[in-house]
Motif scaffolding. Sequence first.
Motif, PDB file in Angstrom:
ATOM      1  N   VAL A 186      -3.739   8.384  -3.774  1.00  0.00           N
ATOM      2  CA  VAL A 186      -3.256   9.755  -3.895  1.00  0.00           C
ATOM      3  C   VAL A 186      -4.242  10.674  -3.179  1.00  0.00           C
ATOM      4  CG1 VAL A 186      -2.558  11.603  -5.440  1.00  0.00           C
ATOM      5  CG2 VAL A 186      -2.189   9.224  -6.095  1.00  0.00           C
ATOM      6  N   VAL A 187      -3.752  11.363  -2.165  1.00  0.00           N
ATOM      7  CA  VAL A 187      -4.624  12.165  -1.304  1.00  0.00           C
ATOM      8  C   VAL A 187      -4.257  13.628  -1.436  1.00  0.00           C
ATOM      9  CG1 VAL A 187      -5.420  12.519   1.051  1.00  0.00           C
ATOM     10  CG2 VAL A 187      -4.698  10.240   0.300  1.00  0.00           C
ATOM     11  N   PRO A 188      -5.240  14.499  -1.759  1.00  0.00           N
ATOM     12  CA  PRO A 188      -4.925  15.930  -1.847  1.00  0.00           C
ATOM     13  C   PRO A 188      -4.478  16.479  -0.499  1.00  0.00           C
ATOM     14  CG  PRO A 188      -7.293  15.572  -2.035  1.00  0.00           C
ATOM     15  CD  PRO A 188      -6.661  14.222  -2.023  1.00  0.00           C
ATOM     16  N   ARG A 189      -3.408  17.269  -0.557  1.00  0.00           N
ATOM     17  CA  ARG A 189      -2.839  17.816   0.670  1.00  0.00           C
ATOM     18  C   ARG A 189      -3.310  19.260   0.804  1.00  0.00           C
ATOM     19  NH1 ARG A 189       3.555  18.921   1.498  1.00  0.00           N
ATOM     20  NH2 ARG A 189       3.740  18.528   3.738  1.00  0.00           N
ATOM     21  N   SER A 190      -3.716  19.656   1.989  1.00  0.00           N
ATOM     22  CA  SER A 190      -4.249  21.009   2.160  1.00  0.00           C
ATOM     23  C   SER A 190      -3.150  22.042   1.968  1.00  0.00           C
ATOM     24  CB  SER A 190      -4.839  21.157   3.556  1.00  0.00           C
ATOM     25  OG  SER A 190      -5.889  20.248   3.717  1.00  0.00           O
ATOM     26  N   HIS A 191      -3.519  23.124   1.293  1.00  0.00           N
ATOM     27  CA  HIS A 191      -2.612  24.261   1.190  1.00  0.00           C
ATOM     28  C   HIS A 191      -2.619  24.998   2.516  1.00  0.00           C
ATOM     29  CE1 HIS A 191      -1.121  28.175  -0.299  1.00  0.00           C
ATOM     30  NE2 HIS A 191      -0.527  27.455  -1.224  1.00  0.00           N
ATOM     31  N   TYR A 192      -1.521  25.684   2.840  1.00  0.00           N
ATOM     32  CA  TYR A 192      -1.482  26.290   4.176  1.00  0.00           C
ATOM     33  C   TYR A 192      -2.535  27.373   4.339  1.00  0.00           C
ATOM     34  CZ  TYR A 192       0.879  30.593   2.626  1.00  0.00           C
ATOM     35  OH  TYR A 192       1.180  31.802   2.040  1.00  0.00           O
ATOM     36  N   LEU A 193      -3.020  27.921   3.230  1.00  0.00           N
ATOM     37  CA  LEU A 193      -4.040  28.963   3.345  1.00  0.00           C
ATOM     38  C   LEU A 193      -5.428  28.390   3.582  1.00  0.00           C
ATOM     39  CD1 LEU A 193      -2.832  31.364   0.526  1.00  0.00           C
ATOM     40  CD2 LEU A 193      -2.945  31.892   2.961  1.00  0.00           C
ATOM     41  N   GLU A 194      -5.537  27.077   3.607  1.00  0.00           N
ATOM     42  CA  GLU A 194      -6.868  26.479   3.815  1.00  0.00           C
ATOM     43  C   GLU A 194      -6.827  25.439   4.928  1.00  0.00           C
ATOM     44  OE1 GLU A 194      -7.801  24.852  -0.015  1.00  0.00           O
ATOM     45  OE2 GLU A 194      -6.251  23.313   0.136  1.00  0.00           O
ATOM     46  N   SER A 195      -5.810  25.490   5.795  1.00  0.00           N
ATOM     47  CA  SER A 195      -5.735  24.472   6.845  1.00  0.00           C
ATOM     48  C   SER A 195      -5.245  25.094   8.151  1.00  0.00           C
ATOM     49  CB  SER A 195      -4.776  23.358   6.419  1.00  0.00           C
ATOM     50  OG  SER A 195      -3.526  23.917   6.121  1.00  0.00           O
ATOM     51  N   TRP A 196      -5.583  24.417   9.244  1.00  0.00           N
ATOM     52  CA  TRP A 196      -5.127  24.839  10.562  1.00  0.00           C
ATOM     53  C   TRP A 196      -3.783  24.177  10.869  1.00  0.00           C
ATOM     54  CZ3 TRP A 196      -7.004  28.642  13.402  1.00  0.00           C
ATOM     55  CH2 TRP A 196      -8.328  29.052  13.203  1.00  0.00           C
ATOM     56  N   GLY A 197      -2.957  24.907  11.593  1.00  0.00           N
ATOM     57  CA  GLY A 197      -1.699  24.302  11.996  1.00  0.00           C
ATOM     58  C   GLY A 197      -0.838  25.300  12.726  1.00  0.00           C
ATOM     59  N   ASP A 198       0.378  24.893  12.979  1.00  0.00           N
ATOM     60  CA  ASP A 198       1.332  25.784  13.643  1.00  0.00           C
ATOM     61  C   ASP A 198       2.726  25.465  13.125  1.00  0.00           C
ATOM     62  OD1 ASP A 198       1.555  23.296  14.584  1.00  0.00           O
ATOM     63  OD2 ASP A 198       1.243  23.768  16.698  1.00  0.00           O
ATOM     64  N   LEU A 199       3.619  26.408  13.245  1.00  0.00           N
ATOM     65  CA  LEU A 199       4.963  26.225  12.722  1.00  0.00           C
ATOM     66  C   LEU A 199       5.968  26.797  13.704  1.00  0.00           C
ATOM     67  CD1 LEU A 199       4.332  27.366   9.048  1.00  0.00           C
ATOM     68  CD2 LEU A 199       4.642  25.024   9.826  1.00  0.00           C
ATOM     69  N   ASN A 235       0.836  -1.204   0.000  1.00  0.00           N
ATOM     70  CA  ASN A 235       0.000   0.000   0.000  1.00  0.00           C
ATOM     71  C   ASN A 235       0.867   1.248   0.000  1.00  0.00           C
ATOM     72  OD1 ASN A 235      -2.091  -1.833   0.381  1.00  0.00           O
ATOM     73  ND2 ASN A 235      -1.681  -1.801   2.597  1.00  0.00           N
ATOM     74  N   LYS A 236       0.684   2.049  -1.007  1.00  0.00           N
ATOM     75  CA  LYS A 236       1.482   3.276  -1.096  1.00  0.00           C
ATOM     76  C   LYS A 236       0.540   4.465  -1.088  1.00  0.00           C
ATOM     77  CE  LYS A 236       3.130   1.383  -4.844  1.00  0.00           C
ATOM     78  NZ  LYS A 236       3.160  -0.093  -4.865  1.00  0.00           N
ATOM     79  N   VAL A 237       0.739   5.376  -0.156  1.00  0.00           N
ATOM     80  CA  VAL A 237      -0.108   6.566  -0.034  1.00  0.00           C
ATOM     81  C   VAL A 237       0.740   7.806  -0.272  1.00  0.00           C
ATOM     82  CG1 VAL A 237      -1.705   7.822   1.432  1.00  0.00           C
ATOM     83  CG2 VAL A 237      -1.437   5.355   1.725  1.00  0.00           C
ATOM     84  N   HIS A 238       0.244   8.692  -1.111  1.00  0.00           N
ATOM     85  CA  HIS A 238       0.948   9.958  -1.323  1.00  0.00           C
ATOM     86  C   HIS A 238       0.001  11.112  -1.018  1.00  0.00           C
ATOM     87  CE1 HIS A 238       3.498  12.818  -4.005  1.00  0.00           C
ATOM     88  NE2 HIS A 238       3.900  12.846  -2.742  1.00  0.00           N
ATOM     89  N   VAL A 239       0.344  11.879  -0.006  1.00  0.00           N
ATOM     90  CA  VAL A 239      -0.431  13.073   0.320  1.00  0.00           C
ATOM     91  C   VAL A 239       0.279  14.249  -0.343  1.00  0.00           C
ATOM     92  CG1 VAL A 239      -1.436  14.447   2.156  1.00  0.00           C
ATOM     93  CG2 VAL A 239      -1.010  12.021   2.512  1.00  0.00           C
ATOM     94  N   THR A 240      -0.366  14.831  -1.343  1.00  0.00           N
ATOM     95  CA  THR A 240       0.377  15.803  -2.148  1.00  0.00           C
ATOM     96  C   THR A 240      -0.530  16.910  -2.669  1.00  0.00           C
ATOM     97  OG1 THR A 240       1.763  16.086  -4.085  1.00  0.00           O
ATOM     98  CG2 THR A 240       0.022  14.445  -4.248  1.00  0.00           C
ATOM     99  N   LEU A 241       0.062  18.070  -2.879  1.00  0.00           N
ATOM    100  CA  LEU A 241      -0.685  19.207  -3.402  1.00  0.00           C
ATOM    101  C   LEU A 241      -0.983  18.993  -4.890  1.00  0.00           C
ATOM    102  CD1 LEU A 241      -1.619  21.879  -2.101  1.00  0.00           C
ATOM    103  CD2 LEU A 241       0.372  22.976  -3.108  1.00  0.00           C
TER     104      LEU A 241
END
Lengths: 464, 1031, 218, 186
Positions: free
Chosen positions: B484-497, B466-472
């Motif tokens: 293949v899983v769409p990866r959230s852009h930073y302008l549309e997701s919550w997070g911290d850096l 099983n190979k999963v790629h989370v990518t923009l």
Amino acid sequence: MGDTSVNYDLQRHPLVEGGPDLKTVSDVISQPVEVKPPTWWLISIVGSISILTLLLSMVGYLVWEGVGVWGLNNPVGWGFAIVNFVFWVGIGHAGTLISAILFLFRQKWRTSINRFAEAMTIFAVICAGLFPGIHIGRVWVAYYLFPIPNSMWLWPNFKSPLLWDVFAVSTYFTVSLLFWFVGLVPDLAMLRDRSTTKIRKVLYGIFALGWRGANRHWQHYERSYLLLAALATPLVLSVHSIVSFDFAVSQLPGWHTTIFPPYFVAGAIFSGFAMVVTLMVIARELFGLKHIMTLHHLECMNKIILATGMMVGYAYAMEFFMAWYSGNEYEAFAFVNRAFGPYYWAYWIMVSCNVLSPQFFWFKKLRRSIPFMFVISIFVNIGMWFERFVITVTSLHRDFMPSSWGYYKPTFVDVCTFIGSFGLFFTLFLLFLKFLPMIAVFEIKGVMPQANPHAHDGEGHVKN
Amino acid sequence: MSSLEDLSEEEKRKKPMLKKRFYRSQSDLSNDESSGRFKEREFQEGAAFLDAPVSRRTFLKLMGATAALAGASGCSFNFRKPVQTIYPYAKRSEYDVADQSLYFATSMALGEDVVGVLAKSYEGRPIKIEGNPSHSQSLGATGIFQQSSLLDLYDPDRQKNVSYLGKYRSKEDFSAWLKGVSTEHFATQGEGLCILTEAQTSPTFYRLMKRFQLKFPKAKVFSYEPINNDNRLRGIYSVTGRWYQPDYFYDKARLIVSLDSDFLGLESGSLLATKRFANGRDPEKTQNKLSRMYVCEPQLTVTGSKADHRLAIKGLRVEYFLYVLVAKLLDARVVTLPSTLVKQVRRLAFSYEKEVDIDFLRALVEDILKYRKQVLFVAGPRQPEQVHALLYLLNKQLSSRTLHRYRSHAYQQFSFVTESNVTSIRNFAAHLKTGVVDTFLCLGGDPVYQAPSDVDVVGALKFVKNKVHVTLHENDTSTHCDWVVPRSHYLESWGDLKASDGSSSVVQPVIRPLYDSLSDNECMSLLVSSYSDGYRLLRATWRQFSNKQWRSCLHNGVLSVPSSDEWGVSFSDRGCLKALSKVKLFKRNQYMEIGFVSSFLYDGRFSNNGWLQELPDSISKLTWDNAALIGVETASKFSLKSGDVVTLRVKDRDIDIPVFVLPGHVSDSITLSLGYGRRVAGRVGERKGFDVYPMIRTDDFYFAEKATLIKTGDVYPFASTQEHGSMEDRPFYRQANLSHYIKHPEFAKEMVEVENLQSLWKEREFTDGNQWGMVIDLARCTGCSVCTIACQAENNIPIVGKEEVLNGREMHWIRVDRYFEGEGESATAVHQPVACLHCETAPCEQVCPVAATVHGEEGTNDMVYNRCVGTRYCADNCPAKVRRFNYFDYHQRNPQAQSKDRVHFFDYLKEPDPTIQLQFNPNVTVRMRGVMEKCSFCIQRIMKGKSDAGNDQRDILDGEVQTACQQACPAEAISFGNILDKNSEVFKKKDLHRDYHILNELHLKARVSYSASITNPNSHLAHKKESAAHG
Amino acid sequence: MKKSRQIFPKWANHVPMIVGLSLFSLLSFVVFVFWYWFSPKHLNVGYQPEQPIPFSHRLHAGELGLDCRYCHTQVQKAGHSNIPATETCMNCHSVIKTDSPHIKKLHESYANDEPIPWVRIHSLPDYTYFNHSRHVNSGISCVSCHGRVDQMEVVRQVEPLSMGWCLDCHRKPEKHLRPVEFVTKLDWHPKEDQLTLGKRLKKKYDIQPKEYCSTCHR
Amino acid sequence: MSKTRHLSSKLYGVVAEFDTATDLLQAAKKVREEGYVSFETYSPFPIHGMDDAMKLKPSIMGWITFLGGSIGLIGGFSFQSWAQAIAYPYIISGKPFFSYPAFVPVTFELMVLFSAFAAVFGMFILNGLPKYHHPVFESKLMEHVNSHSFVLVVEAVDAKFQLDEVKTFLQGLDPKEIDVIGDAND
């Protein structure tokens, strides 16, 4: 038709050789209009119409796609379109000049060529007018250029040389057209009277406006013609001066030059006469009008070509001198770049065609050799096109900031549009040759000995 | 969990942007409507064109077509204005004042680089990125990547939904599946579970990672970034035993020695570095105590072009140069090293001594002695560990602790973080090949494309079930993965850096996810527990904050300030010695080296970003392409000219790539920039340029030795925006060295050869109101080109594509001119941003026949698109050639354009993709073809400022109106404001001695002036630079 | 005995005059058509589309005397004067006339959060940027551009909103200026002569309307 | 074409065709000396001295043209000044709104244009052209007048006109041929 010993009063050259009588002149000049067209005419009209369609398709493509289909880029915002515009306007100068100025100077030899030249003028100006029209980015709002009342309460900017140009060219076209038509009226009347078929009678009749050669008419007619000539003369000079303002009033090195107006006018006459020679040489062969468009006339024009050619040459030299003398680094560079930059070839083609080739006309033999003058006139036309190319493109492609220097390469659309404009020109011209008298008949008659009413008996008084 | 109630409150706050799918804007401005499908039409044919997406453009077009028929502006075929429908909110929401943009603080990560930004949201859609002044890494500035990240958000080529073996799957399917995976692996302690991730800097991510590793101790985690700072990190570790990340204060240093470091360019932390460096080079701020910079580098970089003394040297020799330098310093007794180390260094130095440019070295040593305690050594990430190790020692001994500080890496406890990327990717492939892995999760990145050529990722992937790629974007790797899983852009997701300086910042969405995407954190949460959305995860990480505090955090975008300094105490010579002992003795044979550098596409992740593709490279001015950069000497040696395609061969691998000859590039060396030539990228980026990853190997990751170069005879066209490199001795860019400047402060004004023209008439005087003006300080400007991108984003400037750049029709309103100084490899360059000069006696205005470009009463040269007929006369007459003409409708020619339903015969066949249209700035007209355009001084911002000030009856404050370029500039090189206001920054700038106008001799009375650049060369070497100074 | 040699009959002499005159008049007529009938004045004035809900401004603004700003809340803050959210209507209509079919539409809209598709009446070209707040805060009344909306059962456009029309006021603002507090009182009339008042207010509010292009075009 | 109307057309005048321009000129002189005023000569080209021979007043074309020119000149200049300085003054390159030097070219062009119009249309109006139907076309002698024949017409409207006298008088001038336009019997 017995005695044809014509005494040439004070004229070194007969304006009409062989001393035919008035009727013959009418017959000869009307003949092309009255007989059915020769094959060469049919062939060439088909040819030029197909070239015209090329033009039309190119213009359509341009309007649909955008100006990007041309080779223009950021430094070089003006390319073939403007070059062609100035080229055609230049050619469009000989006609009115020959008719007007030579008329004022009472140069009788003009009579054989003025109609011809005026027609050329009008068709050339039509070709010229085409280019500024299509070279703008949004053709459909071209009407912004005219002072039309509108709900925006806006008027065009009368400080812009381009707007001056709009007025100059349209005025020039209108006046030339009137001038030409006024000249045509008596001849149309003649054609009307000669017509045999009803349809021709009516058609020519309509345009002849019921002219009947009454002396009271001739009186006003001559006056009005004289005035038109007097108006057209400064007009001719002003038009190309204003065209040159498009460049001279800007501040681009190589454009911003006070010598431009006279230089452009000289160039215009130069190219115009060359074009007339080209066309005349062909026409007189084809229509057997050698005795009306005489070698003497051609020689006169070659002399003018030689003179104006040298004026142009002087202008080239003077530009360089001023560039150096001004001490302005940008000016200096602009001209060095012309001669030795990426576009050096264009510059040297220009010089050799415009300055060197006419020099052969110093020799009477060459001046009077038909094939030779034909070749030279073609050269001059090429050279004058390149002059405009050199001025427009080489000044633009390397101006002040080296960071935005560029190089302009025409696309096939550029080239085809230029070629196509010749299609338009020749189509119109061939139609003119077929349907209108290519020589001002009444003027020719006016300068024939028979026209001189003060000849006393024994002094070459010709009986018809 | 504690954050439930304020979650709901958050939800409410986000409502305007979270409520509906992007294509149904909440706005009640009809021109934001991006689809006509809800409209009922009063006039069927030709109606409702105004709510077509880029109505502004369509309108102009329709106007154009109909204007020919209708004398009056703005009437359509049906002689009635077409029906527009207005959609007000059903339920009012806070902050919904129409056409008043909101700014949301968020932050963007790029590799290990973290920059806090403000996203400008208009009607619930982000339309511009600005820097976050309260974020330590931005201080209000942005870089090209931050600016253009916006375009990635709206990229219609993004991975739009979860797909399994190319078939559509819902997000829920995937979550369920992943849930299953995690439960079944729980038994085996994660045996056969493997994660490969991009560099992660999110505290929340590592919180989840910790839980992951607890839950699946046997699971393997790897991390890979082709562009990284491993050598620096490990070099310092080798001598300190700690994972230190350095932080240099270029503004405090008097002498900066950069060894192959492009710290002003594309290296991480360049924004802050640029700001600090610029402050150190500002004659006014430093009272003429400018810093002096020596740069040793193989290819010319923006850093090199700002250097006072630049030594072109092959990248692989830089370290030997350092040994020689250290040896000299040892002789001078300014540094002390343990004897063992000394012996080794001298041994290495000896072999190179004769090679080094002696007066450069002498001058350098002299300056080091002169500026003791104020010297700063910095080496680029390509330089080996021992170099960084030595530099650490030098910095400790030659500069005070105020100039540089070190912070422990926040995540040093994670082995995959401290392990070098090269090792990591190698081990990753090896681990997969053992066949134990059955489930592989790839978070971002594109290992198939980016891995060194000797790491067979494709082969390795074959061993995994099983190979999963989370990518923009879909890319090479995702074509080899089944999920293949769409990866959230930073302008549309919550997070911290967490930035390298230890400060943490928040990532908050500005728009609801456009597609069914997941953020990395959400993926991790699926593995470690049940799915919970990004916001819950984030809040849990920072649960120490009360809701009140939390709200202020969200407002400021900053969660924690930089952690207190740590000062490396212990250091072991053993580490450094170990590193040095590995160094091979320098061999004298002349091999050809290849160096790999980052590009405007970074490592390739921005390859589908049109703005970056078309942004001219700072030095080569190339667009849409990378090239094998070679020096003039090399070119003549192999009789090559730019565009000649060559075959590069190192050991067993080779690529065909055209060369580009660049002054200032060292001979016998080739520079290849990464990120181009992607096979799978998207409609914009695919097969643009040349893929150079095949040349990289794990053993020569930064430089490849012994390259051979064979000319193939093919020629490749390069689209460079500036063909002509020389300034032709025309005084556009003016600079002088410090001593000359102090003697002749007015030198810049005196550099004009030609007498100024005089006016024939009495000109209009602009004496009242706000008279806008701009000054660009060339002493501060580094030529990073962010102004160009910022302008492009603000003003709806289209990309034109390579073909049109080749035709010389690029549309950038502000360009950065680059002029070379000097010859061959010793050449250097200067950078000069040029936009419309806004001349008071503008040559463009008087030639326009329809008065489409006229002057505003506040001194701006206005361009009226809807009046323009497109004669291009103004552009011809513009001496600065800043005007740009729409030869085509470039928005419709964009490769991502789609066919549109046409309103009338003259209407266009295509229009930009709806998502792209969301990016357009509604306050700037979208230009149609056939009209001229140019810098407007961001007139929309001026007007905003005027109306705000007018509404509360006050004058506009200085700095209230900022142009896009000014706001973005990290060097603060651009000042803008009212030139009549004696207290305004711009007035002070124009008051300086070094202020000058270009082309002033034409009597332009330009509103844009420049501050001459001041250099500070070593007096002994000065004469070299002196000659160039008056270039 | 004599056969006529005339080509044209006698009446042909009148043809040129007739043709000439008719051409001339046609030309001037065409210009007039474009300049006059194609101008917004005739294309846009009187535009009165049917709205999804027959909301009566006459009732609400006129008879009930609601202030414009009760619904158009942002007119003083924003460049764009907003159309009220359904929520605003619900303030009253959650209880008033709840049985009317139109009010039911409102309730639906509110319930499932679907916007009501109002038809736009006053719209400027997209390259024209008009800022409501600047005008309202400077004492230009709603009535100057929108007319007596408080007397309109169905709102229609009463002013051309053409560029010339804008310029007219920008050149002579005193013709329309009134004290800011009265901008939303559509039936307000100055006690004194409008021009003298206007001149005074022009000074007081320091009104300097601009005519240069970027005032409205960007 | 309906014959009947023309057959019963009223007397217009007597037509005499001459060989040459010279003869026509002489004839015209004589006719004038004889005292005839309303007579006209027709020729394929303007004949020098004919105006004197017929004692015609000098043409007023010049004044008409001058009038047209002045309209163009004044109108053009004042329109430009109004449009640029009064109607909508916008700042162009910091120049004065009323920058008259810039108005010269267009003013000049308009002057030329209007005077040309005046010259041409004035001429046609003075000559009463276009006039497609004219009695003289009835005469066969007019057929070649635009090509090579020279014709003199003494018109019936002349006070001194007596058909037979005129006929005989003209015969005296030794014309090629004589013809009468219109019916003799009235």
